[in-house]
Design a protein around this motif. Structure first.
Motif, PDB file in Angstrom:
ATOM      1  N   VAL A   1     -53.917  96.078 -14.649  1.00  0.00           N
ATOM      2  CA  VAL A   1     -54.108  96.554 -16.020  1.00  0.00           C
ATOM      3  C   VAL A   1     -54.195  98.075 -15.971  1.00  0.00           C
ATOM      4  CG1 VAL A   1     -55.671  96.555 -18.009  1.00  0.00           C
ATOM      5  CG2 VAL A   1     -55.360  94.465 -16.678  1.00  0.00           C
ATOM      6  N   VAL A   2     -53.656  98.710 -16.998  1.00  0.00           N
ATOM      7  CA  VAL A   2     -53.791 100.158 -17.122  1.00  0.00           C
ATOM      8  C   VAL A   2     -53.927 100.506 -18.600  1.00  0.00           C
ATOM      9  CG1 VAL A   2     -51.308 100.688 -17.216  1.00  0.00           C
ATOM     10  CG2 VAL A   2     -52.894 102.402 -16.370  1.00  0.00           C
ATOM     11  N   LYS A   3     -54.831 101.445 -18.877  1.00  0.00           N
ATOM     12  CA  LYS A   3     -54.957 102.002 -20.228  1.00  0.00           C
ATOM     13  C   LYS A   3     -54.420 103.423 -20.180  1.00  0.00           C
ATOM     14  CE  LYS A   3     -58.825  99.669 -22.410  1.00  0.00           C
ATOM     15  NZ  LYS A   3     -60.165  99.837 -22.983  1.00  0.00           N
ATOM     16  N   GLU A   4     -53.590 103.736 -21.173  1.00  0.00           N
ATOM     17  CA  GLU A   4     -53.000 105.061 -21.256  1.00  0.00           C
ATOM     18  C   GLU A   4     -53.282 105.689 -22.614  1.00  0.00           C
ATOM     19  OE1 GLU A   4     -48.952 104.603 -18.630  1.00  0.00           O
ATOM     20  OE2 GLU A   4     -48.869 104.030 -20.738  1.00  0.00           O
ATOM     21  N   LEU A   5     -53.531 106.975 -22.580  1.00  0.00           N
ATOM     22  CA  LEU A   5     -53.630 107.770 -23.792  1.00  0.00           C
ATOM     23  C   LEU A   5     -52.244 108.340 -24.059  1.00  0.00           C
ATOM     24  CD1 LEU A   5     -55.165 109.364 -26.024  1.00  0.00           C
ATOM     25  CD2 LEU A   5     -55.565 111.122 -24.272  1.00  0.00           C
ATOM     26  N   VAL A   6     -51.720 108.133 -25.250  1.00  0.00           N
ATOM     27  CA  VAL A   6     -50.443 108.718 -25.627  1.00  0.00           C
ATOM     28  C   VAL A   6     -50.724 110.179 -25.965  1.00  0.00           C
ATOM     29  CG1 VAL A   6     -48.474 108.627 -27.198  1.00  0.00           C
ATOM     30  CG2 VAL A   6     -49.641 106.504 -26.542  1.00  0.00           C
ATOM     31  N   GLU A   7     -50.365 111.065 -25.046  1.00  0.00           N
ATOM     32  CA  GLU A   7     -50.660 112.482 -25.252  1.00  0.00           C
ATOM     33  C   GLU A   7     -49.618 113.173 -26.121  1.00  0.00           C
ATOM     34  OE1 GLU A   7     -51.411 114.363 -21.401  1.00  0.00           O
ATOM     35  OE2 GLU A   7     -53.544 114.153 -21.865  1.00  0.00           O
ATOM     36  N   GLU A   8     -48.353 112.786 -25.950  1.00  0.00           N
ATOM     37  CA  GLU A   8     -47.302 113.477 -26.681  1.00  0.00           C
ATOM     38  C   GLU A   8     -46.095 112.574 -26.860  1.00  0.00           C
ATOM     39  OE1 GLU A   8     -44.622 117.549 -26.196  1.00  0.00           O
ATOM     40  OE2 GLU A   8     -46.288 117.197 -24.828  1.00  0.00           O
ATOM     41  N   ILE A   9     -45.524 112.620 -28.049  1.00  0.00           N
ATOM     42  CA  ILE A   9     -44.232 111.981 -28.317  1.00  0.00           C
ATOM     43  C   ILE A   9     -43.429 112.980 -29.143  1.00  0.00           C
ATOM     44  CG2 ILE A   9     -42.985 110.136 -29.500  1.00  0.00           C
ATOM     45  CD1 ILE A   9     -45.239 108.252 -28.876  1.00  0.00           C
ATOM     46  N   ASP A  10     -42.301 113.404 -28.599  1.00  0.00           N
ATOM     47  CA  ASP A  10     -41.419 114.331 -29.300  1.00  0.00           C
ATOM     48  C   ASP A  10     -40.123 113.583 -29.583  1.00  0.00           C
ATOM     49  OD1 ASP A  10     -39.423 116.291 -29.921  1.00  0.00           O
ATOM     50  OD2 ASP A  10     -40.656 117.827 -28.954  1.00  0.00           O
ATOM     51  N   GLU A  11     -39.948 113.181 -30.830  1.00  0.00           N
ATOM     52  CA  GLU A  11     -38.779 112.388 -31.215  1.00  0.00           C
ATOM     53  C   GLU A  11     -37.484 113.160 -31.003  1.00  0.00           C
ATOM     54  OE1 GLU A  11     -38.851 109.216 -31.921  1.00  0.00           O
ATOM     55  OE2 GLU A  11     -41.030 109.105 -31.965  1.00  0.00           O
ATOM     56  N   GLU A  12     -37.478 114.431 -31.343  1.00  0.00           N
ATOM     57  CA  GLU A  12     -36.257 115.230 -31.246  1.00  0.00           C
ATOM     58  C   GLU A  12     -35.805 115.391 -29.792  1.00  0.00           C
ATOM     59  OE1 GLU A  12     -34.954 119.763 -32.223  1.00  0.00           O
ATOM     60  OE2 GLU A  12     -36.170 118.734 -33.742  1.00  0.00           O
ATOM     61  N   LYS A  13     -36.761 115.680 -28.911  1.00  0.00           N
ATOM     62  CA  LYS A  13     -36.434 115.886 -27.494  1.00  0.00           C
ATOM     63  C   LYS A  13     -36.439 114.580 -26.706  1.00  0.00           C
ATOM     64  CE  LYS A  13     -38.287 120.554 -27.284  1.00  0.00           C
ATOM     65  NZ  LYS A  13     -39.328 121.420 -26.713  1.00  0.00           N
ATOM     66  N   GLN A  14     -36.829 113.479 -27.346  1.00  0.00           N
ATOM     67  CA  GLN A  14     -36.959 112.168 -26.703  1.00  0.00           C
ATOM     68  C   GLN A  14     -37.821 112.268 -25.442  1.00  0.00           C
ATOM     69  OE1 GLN A  14     -32.971 110.569 -26.313  1.00  0.00           O
ATOM     70  NE2 GLN A  14     -33.021 109.895 -28.424  1.00  0.00           N
ATOM     71  N   TYR A  15     -39.018 112.779 -25.652  1.00  0.00           N
ATOM     72  CA  TYR A  15     -39.971 113.082 -24.584  1.00  0.00           C
ATOM     73  C   TYR A  15     -41.299 112.407 -24.906  1.00  0.00           C
ATOM     74  CZ  TYR A  15     -43.119 116.074 -21.820  1.00  0.00           C
ATOM     75  OH  TYR A  15     -44.066 116.550 -20.950  1.00  0.00           O
ATOM     76  N   MET A  16     -41.895 111.768 -23.906  1.00  0.00           N
ATOM     77  CA  MET A  16     -43.196 111.112 -24.073  1.00  0.00           C
ATOM     78  C   MET A  16     -44.072 111.423 -22.861  1.00  0.00           C
ATOM     79  SD  MET A  16     -41.634 107.470 -25.175  1.00  0.00           S
ATOM     80  CE  MET A  16     -40.066 107.785 -24.374  1.00  0.00           C
TER      81      MET A  16
END
Length: 147
Positions: free
Chosen positions: A63-78
């Motif tokens: 199991v792993v819990k992750e914090l979504v720090e960044e999602i950039d739709e234009e650059k398709q970067y997460m």
């Protein structure tokens, strides 16, 4: 920092949308690796959200819990920060970055692991990167079969 680059024949938009907006669908595509993905706080696809993955890694249920720090739709970067779970038994800190780059007929999928080891001679996340490559190949095969 470990870096893995895969070229896939699937459209990058599909790959980015899957991991950015619909990670709970990954379990349907890679059931031997990913078993579930749930949102614990916030919403799928939103920075600041916390998501939890159930998966099998090297024959062990994890199991792993992750914090979504960044999602950039234009650059398709997460960017995801591991905040709890089995991966933190080997690493003091671990961030996973996924960057999807259109490249003509193919798409480049970059997986980057930013990590801090407990000891200077501690492990590198090469097995985690191999796991990411396997997921990438499963997603590509799934989408190519749908076309």
């Amino acid at each position: 920092m470990d870096l893995v680059v895969n070229k896939i024949k699937s459209q990058g938009d599909i790959f980015h949308e899957l991991f950015g907006q619909k990670p709970h669908h990954v379990a349907n595509i890679t059931p031997d690796k990913i078993h579930a993905c749930d949102v614990h706080e916030g919403h799928f696809g939103k920075p600041g959200s916390i998501i939890c993955w159930d998966y099998t890694f090297e024959g062990k249920k994890c199991v792993v819990k992750e914090l979504v720090e960044e999602i950039d739709e234009e650059k398709q970067y997460m960017k995801f920060k591991v905040i709890e779970g089995d991966l933190l038994e080997e690493f003091k800190s671990l961030n996973i970055i996924l960057h999807v780059i259109p490249n003509g007929e193919t798409t480049i999928v970059k997986w980057i692991a930013e990590f801090e080891r407990f000891a200077v001679d501690g492990p590198y996340p090469t097995k985690i990167m191999d796991f990411a490559i396997g997921i990438t190949k499963d997603v590509e095969a799934h989408h190519l079969n749908e076309q």
